[in-house]
Enzyme design. Sequence first.
Site, PDB file in Angstrom:
ATOM      1  N   LYS A   1       0.748  -1.190  -0.156  1.00 17.13           N
ATOM      2  CA  LYS A   1      -0.099   0.024   0.149  1.00 17.13           C
ATOM      3  C   LYS A   1       0.857   1.186  -0.051  1.00 17.13           C
ATOM      4  O   LYS A   1       2.007   1.291   0.381  1.00 17.13           O
ATOM      5  CB  LYS A   1      -0.818  -0.051   1.362  1.00 17.13           C
ATOM      6  CG  LYS A   1      -1.843  -0.900   1.221  1.00 17.13           C
ATOM      7  CD  LYS A   1      -2.726  -0.859   2.620  1.00 17.13           C
ATOM      8  CE  LYS A   1      -3.740  -1.921   2.525  1.00 17.13           C
ATOM      9  NZ  LYS A   1      -4.913  -1.704   1.625  1.00 17.13           N
TER      10      LYS A   1
ATOM     11  N   ARG B   1     -10.480 -11.561   1.857  1.00 18.03           N
ATOM     12  CA  ARG B   1     -10.997 -12.598   1.521  1.00 18.03           C
ATOM     13  C   ARG B   1     -10.450 -14.026   1.392  1.00 18.03           C
ATOM     14  O   ARG B   1     -11.095 -15.021   1.575  1.00 18.03           O
ATOM     15  CB  ARG B   1     -11.542 -12.314  -0.044  1.00 18.03           C
ATOM     16  CG  ARG B   1     -10.355 -11.979  -0.826  1.00 18.03           C
ATOM     17  CD  ARG B   1     -10.629 -11.343  -2.255  1.00 18.03           C
ATOM     18  NE  ARG B   1     -11.069  -9.812  -2.036  1.00 18.03           N
ATOM     19  CZ  ARG B   1     -11.236  -8.858  -2.958  1.00 18.03           C
ATOM     20  NH1 ARG B   1     -11.411  -9.321  -4.257  1.00 18.03           N
ATOM     21  NH2 ARG B   1     -11.242  -7.575  -2.446  1.00 18.03           N
TER      22      ARG B   1
HETATM   23  N1  BES Z   1      -8.238  -3.690   4.356  1.00 19.78           N
HETATM   24  C1  BES Z   1      -8.383  -3.227   3.267  1.00 19.78           C
HETATM   25  C2  BES Z   1      -9.507  -2.653   2.768  1.00 19.78           C
HETATM   26  C3  BES Z   1      -9.546  -1.055   3.485  1.00 19.78           C
HETATM   27  C4  BES Z   1      -9.159  -0.257   2.611  1.00 19.78           C
HETATM   28  C5  BES Z   1     -10.276  -0.787   4.681  1.00 19.78           C
HETATM   29  C6  BES Z   1      -9.274   1.138   2.906  1.00 19.78           C
HETATM   30  C7  BES Z   1     -10.252   0.110   5.013  1.00 19.78           C
HETATM   31  C8  BES Z   1      -9.590   1.261   4.289  1.00 19.78           C
HETATM   32  C9  BES Z   1      -8.164  -4.551   2.066  1.00 19.78           C
HETATM   33  O1  BES Z   1      -7.305  -5.689   2.484  1.00 19.78           O
HETATM   34  C10 BES Z   1      -7.760  -3.994   0.915  1.00 19.78           C
HETATM   35  O2  BES Z   1      -6.593  -3.785   0.936  1.00 19.78           O
HETATM   36  N2  BES Z   1      -8.647  -4.117  -0.130  1.00 19.78           N
HETATM   37  C11 BES Z   1      -8.227  -3.691  -1.637  1.00 19.78           C
HETATM   38  C12 BES Z   1      -8.998  -4.562  -2.507  1.00 19.78           C
HETATM   39  C13 BES Z   1      -8.311  -4.548  -3.966  1.00 19.78           C
HETATM   40  C14 BES Z   1      -6.740  -4.876  -4.003  1.00 19.78           C
HETATM   41  C15 BES Z   1      -9.171  -5.352  -4.793  1.00 19.78           C
HETATM   42  C16 BES Z   1      -8.907  -2.231  -1.826  1.00 19.78           C
HETATM   43  O3  BES Z   1      -9.979  -2.094  -1.373  1.00 19.78           O
HETATM   44  O4  BES Z   1      -8.378  -1.463  -2.500  1.00 19.78           O
HETATM   45 ZN    ZN Z   2      -5.521  -5.616   2.138  1.00 20.99          ZN
END
Ligand code: BES
Ligand code: ZN
Length: 498
Positions: free
Chosen positions: A270, A344
């Site tokens: 990230k 997931r």
């Molecule tokens: N934990 C994150 C989701 C999240 C992002 C929660 C921002 C709260 C605030 C999750 O694991 C994630 O990173 N999801 C990705 C999925 C994508 C790679 C398909 C996302 O939402 O960008």
């Molecule tokens: Zn994630």
Amino acid sequence: MQVIVNTNENINGTLVLPLWQDSKNMASGSESGVHRSLKNQIENILAEGDFKAKAGTAMTLAGTDGGKALLIGLGKEEDATLQSMRESGAKVTASRGKIHGKMLTVKFHGMKDEHMAAFVEGMILRDYSYDNYKTKDEDDDSDDGEINVHVTCEDEKHAALEAAADISSAVATGVHLARDLGNAPPNDLYPMEFARQAIEFGKAHDNVDVKVINYDEARTMGMGGLVGVGMGSYRKPCMVIFEINGDKPGPSPCIVGKGITFDTGGISIKPSPSMDEMKYDMHGSATTFGVMQALVASGHKDRVIGLTCMAENMPSSNAQRPGDVITTYSGKTVEVLNTDAEGRLVLSDGLWYAGTHLNPSYMIDLATLTGAVVVALGHEASGLWSNNDELLNNIKTAGDHCGEIAWPMPLFKAFEKEMTDSKIADVRNLGAGRWGGSNTAAAFLKQFVPNMEGTDDQIPWAHLDIAGTAWGAKTNKLVKNGATGIHVRTLHHLITGL
Ligand code: BES
Ligand code: ZN
Ligand code: ZN
């Protein structure tokens, strides 16, 4: 906060007076026991319209020899809802400050049972701060000790209000536990530490059993989702299973939580800004633990199951890569196209294990799963998906009752198709495009809900994406900052009816 409901007229500490908007005087009956000079001061203020009692407002009175008072605006009576009453109660706790100290007396008069109960609930819920890591100033004892609230109302309403306050106090222990877990820093709260706290909880209660599937066991059992996500971290993953009243017959409700104690994104790392917030990525597991605590504290007698999938998502030479294909506990293979879509993966093993080993009547998972749900719903509601309309409606109704909105979202076949068209595996962990990301994530999870034994029908299942509601909701007046404990109350209400 200790709440004592009584009918006597004594005022202990500050008088708290909840008032409907544009009240021109104190409700007759509520003035008894109030010192004459304080009463005159209040009556003057109201008669002059100097305090209009709009919702969300408060006024402190001090300096007379009649004692102190806190006037709380409830807004218009005809507009009052359970949530507006909770928020008014929360305003008492928020505006108490040093001036009012730790002793309050709330005087209700002529108010509906459910309105008084919601007000008290709001006071209790808002009484939370996370200061485990603040060095205490030894000379300052103003924050020591519990707040004592005496609540008075008419004789005939006393018993119902006392019962409601007791339930709110019990459930609040679960909400506050979930908030403590959510707020805990990720260097101290890692998967096996969560498991340790769960085991302690099990030891402390005769009717609670806690089992932990550790990393080695998860590997042996073929939990490729949990292992794939967690193996890149020195702090290894685990699954925690709570069983309450296991001697009672099932099938029983089962709550499943995503517990990523820190989500860096893994190799699909990230960006840095706000990455610290990914300590909250275990709030699904925090809520699950909180629901268990709330059920135990409120004396629930039936069997309930909780399961949390704990892992830390880190980049390392031992981390999973984009392109890896893993075999999940269900036997289905998954092409990992983005290691940041890790929630997931751990949930795929949690849902399959719960459905095949724990005899659920229904399963509800909670997960800070996608940024996309925050785009869709902001911080005002969690997304709600389900394969069963009755379960979906029950969760929606429970959420509305508790002021924790769960908003229905679609499980279109097209989303399932998108997630199952990997060229080389059964399922892919990333949608084909960037649109509808929270829906494709839900469609992924659905692939890992087992059928009910001996049928072709899936176990009733619902998914709550709490990425927008687990923290950061500035409009949530029951929470000052940090983790919210979202849906502990919804699920407690759904399961118990209380
Ligand atoms: N934990 C994150 C989701 C999240 C992002 C929660 C921002 C709260 C605030 C999750 O694991 C994630 O990173 N999801 C990705 C999925 C994508 C790679 C398909 C996302 O939402 O960008
Ligand atoms: Zn994630
Ligand atoms: Zn995550």
